[in-house]
Design a protein around this motif. Structure first.
Motif, PDB file in Angstrom:
ATOM      1  N   ILE A   1     -17.890  19.411  18.493  1.00 57.06           N
ATOM      2  CA  ILE A   1     -18.116  18.259  19.369  1.00 57.06           C
ATOM      3  C   ILE A   1     -16.955  18.195  20.359  1.00 57.06           C
ATOM      4  N   ASP A   2     -17.251  18.469  21.616  1.00 55.12           N
ATOM      5  CA  ASP A   2     -16.224  18.396  22.654  1.00 55.12           C
ATOM      6  C   ASP A   2     -16.236  17.015  23.301  1.00 55.12           C
ATOM      7  N   GLY A   3     -15.174  16.737  24.019  1.00 56.85           N
ATOM      8  CA  GLY A   3     -15.089  15.449  24.692  1.00 56.85           C
ATOM      9  C   GLY A   3     -14.053  15.455  25.797  1.00 56.85           C
ATOM     10  N   PHE A   4     -14.029  14.350  26.557  1.00 55.10           N
ATOM     11  CA  PHE A   4     -13.030  14.129  27.598  1.00 55.10           C
ATOM     12  C   PHE A   4     -12.397  12.762  27.349  1.00 55.10           C
ATOM     13  N   ALA A   5     -11.102  12.672  27.581  1.00 53.81           N
ATOM     14  CA  ALA A   5     -10.398  11.418  27.356  1.00 53.81           C
ATOM     15  C   ALA A   5      -9.236  11.310  28.319  1.00 53.81           C
ATOM     16  N   GLY A   6      -8.887  10.085  28.681  1.00 56.54           N
ATOM     17  CA  GLY A   6      -7.754   9.906  29.570  1.00 56.54           C
ATOM     18  C   GLY A   6      -7.407   8.446  29.758  1.00 56.54           C
ATOM     19  N   TYR A   7      -6.276   8.223  30.414  1.00 51.58           N
ATOM     20  CA  TYR A   7      -5.853   6.855  30.734  1.00 51.58           C
ATOM     21  C   TYR A   7      -4.986   6.904  31.993  1.00 51.58           C
ATOM     22  N   VAL A   8      -4.834   5.753  32.617  1.00 49.88           N
ATOM     23  CA  VAL A   8      -3.923   5.574  33.727  1.00 49.88           C
ATOM     24  C   VAL A   8      -3.295   4.191  33.566  1.00 49.88           C
ATOM     25  N   ALA A   9      -1.994   4.084  33.855  1.00 48.49           N
ATOM     26  CA  ALA A   9      -1.287   2.821  33.669  1.00 48.49           C
ATOM     27  C   ALA A   9      -0.287   2.621  34.797  1.00 48.49           C
TER      28      ALA A   9
END
Length: 457
Positions: free
Chosen positions: A366-374
């Motif tokens: 199971i692949d995925g994409f994740a991220g954040y910006v602050a």
């Protein structure tokens, strides 16, 4: 000794004065004998007083305790002696330094969910855990929670040998272990090991943050983690090599697996191939930028039970991540991270799983994409700062095998204000709203208002 010399000199002077006086009296008929005798009596009184002062000084010196020879050195010169003159680590290398640190942190939280209720013992009552956001139920009331279990204590030792070899160790604990009491009376919790590693020159061995994780890009949050939905967040045993801005490590492998058709995920601790992580970081006055790679051997190996066939399969998975911090003037910065690939176990405290079993009991990744910006802003008085952040992760679930009850995406917004009225003392408030969506389309929201008081040492 100095007083004795003074007394001897004084006696000589007085004797000489007496002789002069006697000689002058014999030559001057105008001076009466009574005046001469008065002068002699005055000189004898002065001698008696000086002798009494010398005798008193001798008695005081004899009664005083003996002074150790060592105290006549720096102390005599006005230099303050150290509190402890022996090492804290007698078994360590000479010159080893010891650092004790940590903080006391107390959290106060008000939480409301709209599609179910967090269980009383859920870790999601103490920090934001995206995979625990309730979905498919009715709205809950507002729950109040408070605790000091995220307080920490650490000990670090460092030394440099005569050959300029650098070595040391670090260990850190918090109190997020299992409950040893209850909230009725004691609120007692077990000590939890966070970090425990040793290093020598360019090598490190022990438990600490994964090399795939960029701790320098983490935003400041009142919550334990902050942008949990999109951040790489793993501590695990490893051996790491560092040269300049490059790091590479072999880390403890784990594979999380969803049963065929869905259900609670399980972990598989099988296989002989550790996770391989590598990172390169560019740094400057502008901030930093890093690229990291991850290679994993996803594996399951279970014995047959009754008529159930044995489950044994493996597949390689890889992931990439970019992250950094960009300074904007002296009082603003942007922090960010974007990751993709076989990242599931490494993201957000395990929002979903690494794999699922297909019809043949083989692993399907199971692949995925994740991220954040602050965005971080420091106000003009420099005692107040604020952080605004958004985080999200999306997963490519093979619905034919996982079913529609697994997490498809998770996201959260949060805004905080943190004030430091005194050095090392922080008080803060943070508002967070999060959402979790299943493959079925069902959604659940969570709102949390959190306060904290924290003293670092």
């Amino acid at each position: 000794m100095a007083i004795s010399h003074l007394f001897s000199l004084r006696r000589t002077v007085l004797t000489a004065a007496l002789l002069v006086s006697l000689s002058g009296a014999a030559q001057a008929d105008s001076r009466s004998e009574a005046a001469l005798e008065g002068r002699i009596a005055q000189l004898e009184q002065q001698l008696a007083e000086l002798k009494a002062a010398v005798d008193a000084q001798k008695k005081a010196t004899a009664a005083a305790p003996a002074v150790a020879p060592a105290a006549a050195g720096p102390a005599a010169a006005g230099v303050k002696l150290p509190i402890q003159v022996t090492t804290l680590t007698p078994g360590a290398n000479p010159g080893t330094t010891v650092k004790i640190g940590g903080f006391i942190k107390t959290d106060f939280m008000l939480t409301r969910t709209d599609s179910g209720q967090l269980a009383d013992s859920a870790s999601g009552r103490d920090l934001y855990v995206p995979g625990q956001t309730p979905v498919g139920g009715s709205g809950s009331g507002t729950d109040y929670d408070a605790g000091a279990k995220f307080s920490r204590l650490s000990i670090g030792v460092d030394s440099v040998t005569d050959n300029n070899d650098k070595l040391g160790a670090f260990v850190e604990w918090d109190f997020f272990g299992g409950a040893l009491g209850n909230e009725n009376a004691t609120n007692t919790y077990g000590v939890t090991l966070r970090h425990a590693y040793a290093y020598w020159n360019t090598w490190l061995a022990g438990q600490t943050w994964s090399t795939f994780m960029d701790t320098a890009a983490l935003p400041e949050a009142v919550d334990f983690i902050g942008p949990t939905d999109g951040v790489v967040f793993v501590r695990q045993p490893q051996i790491r090599y560092t040269t300049g801005n490059f790091q590479i490590s072999l880390e403890d492998p784990q594979t999380t697996i969803i049963p065929r058709g869905g259900g609670a995920a399980a972990s598989s601790d099988r296989g002989a191939v550790p996770d391989l992580a590598a990172r390169y970081t560019w740094k400057g006055t502008w901030g930093h930028f890093g690229v990291a790679g991850l290679l994993r051997d996803l594996r399951v190996d279970r014995l047959a039970a009754g008529t159930t066939p044995a489950i044994e399969d493996s597949q390689f998975g890889g992931a990439l991540s970019v992250s950094g911090k960009f300074n904007i003037g002296e009082r603003n910065d942007i922090r960010y991270q974007l990751s993709g690939g076989a990242i599931s176990r490494y993201i957000g405290l395990g929002v979903t799983s690494d794999s699922v079993l297909d019809l043949n009991n083989d692993l399907e990744g199971i692949d995925g994409f994740a991220g954040y910006v602050a965005w971080r802003h420091v106000f003009a008085n420099k005692k107040l700062r604020s952080n605004l952040m958004f985080a999200r992760s999306d997963y490519d679930n093979p619905v034919a095998f996982t079913g529609t009850g697994v997490t498809k995406s998770s996201q959260s917004f949060r805004l905080n204000f943190i004030y430091s009225p005194l050095p090392k003392l922080d008080v803060g408030v943070e508002y967070m709203v999060g959402r979790r969506e299943l493959e079925s389309g069902a959604e659940g929201d969570i709102d949390r208002l959190q306060f904290m008081a924290k003293y670092s040492f």
